[in-house]
Design an enzyme around this catalytic site. Structure first.
Site, mmCIF file in Angstrom:
data_model
loop_
_atom_site.group_PDB
_atom_site.id
_atom_site.type_symbol
_atom_site.label_atom_id
_atom_site.label_comp_id
_atom_site.label_asym_id
_atom_site.label_seq_id
_atom_site.Cartn_x
_atom_site.Cartn_y
_atom_site.Cartn_z
ATOM 1 N N LYS A 108 39.967 46.321 37.305
ATOM 2 C CA LYS A 108 40.586 46.108 38.621
ATOM 3 C C LYS A 108 41.982 46.727 38.696
ATOM 4 O O LYS A 108 42.305 47.409 39.653
ATOM 5 C CB LYS A 108 40.725 44.599 38.938
ATOM 6 C CG LYS A 108 39.420 43.855 39.076
ATOM 7 C CD LYS A 108 39.649 42.411 39.530
ATOM 8 C CE LYS A 108 40.485 41.577 38.574
ATOM 9 N NZ LYS A 108 39.828 41.265 37.293
ATOM 10 N N ARG A 115 40.923 33.677 43.728
ATOM 11 C CA ARG A 115 40.014 33.361 42.621
ATOM 12 C C ARG A 115 39.409 31.971 42.725
ATOM 13 O O ARG A 115 38.601 31.592 41.869
ATOM 14 C CB ARG A 115 40.762 33.401 41.290
ATOM 15 C CG ARG A 115 41.199 34.763 40.916
ATOM 16 C CD ARG A 115 41.487 34.795 39.426
ATOM 17 N NE ARG A 115 42.487 35.776 39.180
ATOM 18 C CZ ARG A 115 42.523 36.540 38.108
ATOM 19 N NH1 ARG A 115 41.646 36.407 37.150
ATOM 20 N NH2 ARG A 115 43.474 37.428 37.972
ATOM 21 N N ARG A 124 41.857 46.514 24.538
ATOM 22 C CA ARG A 124 43.163 46.394 25.204
ATOM 23 C C ARG A 124 44.096 45.499 24.395
ATOM 24 O O ARG A 124 45.293 45.744 24.312
ATOM 25 C CB ARG A 124 42.983 45.828 26.616
ATOM 26 C CG ARG A 124 44.278 45.763 27.395
ATOM 27 C CD ARG A 124 44.040 45.463 28.858
ATOM 28 N NE ARG A 124 43.765 44.065 29.094
ATOM 29 C CZ ARG A 124 43.398 43.548 30.277
ATOM 30 N NH1 ARG A 124 43.239 44.331 31.315
ATOM 31 N NH2 ARG A 124 43.177 42.277 30.408
ATOM 32 N N ARG A 167 48.537 42.043 24.888
ATOM 33 C CA ARG A 167 48.753 41.000 25.888
ATOM 34 C C ARG A 167 48.455 39.645 25.280
ATOM 35 O O ARG A 167 47.463 39.472 24.584
ATOM 36 C CB ARG A 167 47.804 41.261 27.072
ATOM 37 C CG ARG A 167 48.522 41.469 28.376
ATOM 38 C CD ARG A 167 47.556 41.790 29.477
ATOM 39 N NE ARG A 167 46.765 40.643 29.895
ATOM 40 C CZ ARG A 167 46.026 40.625 31.001
ATOM 41 N NH1 ARG A 167 46.001 41.687 31.783
ATOM 42 N NH2 ARG A 167 45.335 39.570 31.319
ATOM 43 N N ARG A 226 38.515 33.127 29.679
ATOM 44 C CA ARG A 226 38.778 33.775 30.973
ATOM 45 C C ARG A 226 37.482 34.198 31.655
ATOM 46 O O ARG A 226 37.334 34.086 32.863
ATOM 47 C CB ARG A 226 39.710 34.963 30.790
ATOM 48 C CG ARG A 226 41.174 34.517 30.731
ATOM 49 C CD ARG A 226 42.079 35.513 30.027
ATOM 50 N NE ARG A 226 42.030 36.830 30.588
ATOM 51 C CZ ARG A 226 42.186 37.955 29.873
ATOM 52 N NH1 ARG A 226 42.413 37.892 28.576
ATOM 53 N NH2 ARG A 226 42.145 39.119 30.464
#
Ligand code: ADP
Length: 186
Positions: free
Chosen positions: A13, A88, A127, A133, A144
């Protein structure tokens, strides 16, 4: 154009949103990016949000809704915007409708990037290695995804009922997916 971009964590996204927003000349508003900026600046909002983000849970609606309401009231969002990572929850859907309705607007389209879940997990693990992160470790990634499929994926049905949902195959290269999105918006 008042757009929302939906899809599971790791669907791409953020990457796609940058390109779409630039092509359309509208701001890209990512709730995740705004939360992360607040975390790194150590603001009260950031301190509150971090507890949830690090666990892979959603930040409470009250906090998130107020933040989005403020952001879309800025001048740059008057011609339109692309929301990435919002709404969301069902409360966020309702809240966004009311934010828009108070200015006489409606959502133009909801774009949903569809992906293969195994592919998404491996993208997120990659990632994690590249960007570090805080919420990209395997347990939090799984949480998640679970939260997304339980709470957010079903919301696309609401947009489908309104006839504004556009599903886009999110598998392929960044350019391939980007072209599909631009075709869906044409
Ligand atoms: P991803 O889609 O990869 O999970 P984001 O950057 O969009 O990443 O979001 C990171 C985290 O920020 C989420 O896991 C959640 O804790 C928080 N967050 C972002 N957007 C929202 C939202 N609309 N409502 C509640 N929490 C959110």
């Amino acid at each position: 154009m008042r757009l929302v971009l939906m899809g599971p964590p790791g669907a791409g996204k953020g990457t796609q949103a940058v390109g779409i927003a630039a092509a359309l000349g509208i701001p890209h508003i990512s709730t995740g990016d705004i939360f992360r900026a607040n975390v790194s600046q150590g603001t009260a909002l950031g301190i509150e949000a971090k507890r949830y983000m690090d666990a892979g849970e959603y930040v409470p609606d009250g906090v998130t809704n107020a933040m989005v309401r403020d952001r879309i009231s800025h001048d740059d969002a008057r011609p339109g915007f692309l929301l990435d990572g919002y709404p969301r929850t069902i409360e966020q859907v309702a809240e966004l409708d009311s934010m828009l309705a108070s200015d006489g607007y409606k959502l133009t389209k909801a774009l949903e990037l569809t992906v293969n879940v195994d592919e998404v997990v491996s993208r997120l693990v990659r990632r994690a290695a590249e960007q570090g992160r805080a919420d990209d470790n395997e347990n939090v990634i799984r949480r998640r995804l679970e939260v997304y499929f339980a709470q957010t994926a079903p919301l696309t049905a609401l947009y489908a009922q309104r006839g504004i949902l556009q599903q886009i195959d999110g598998m392929g290269t960044v350019d391939e997916v980007g072209l599909r999105i631009m075709a869906a918006l044409a």
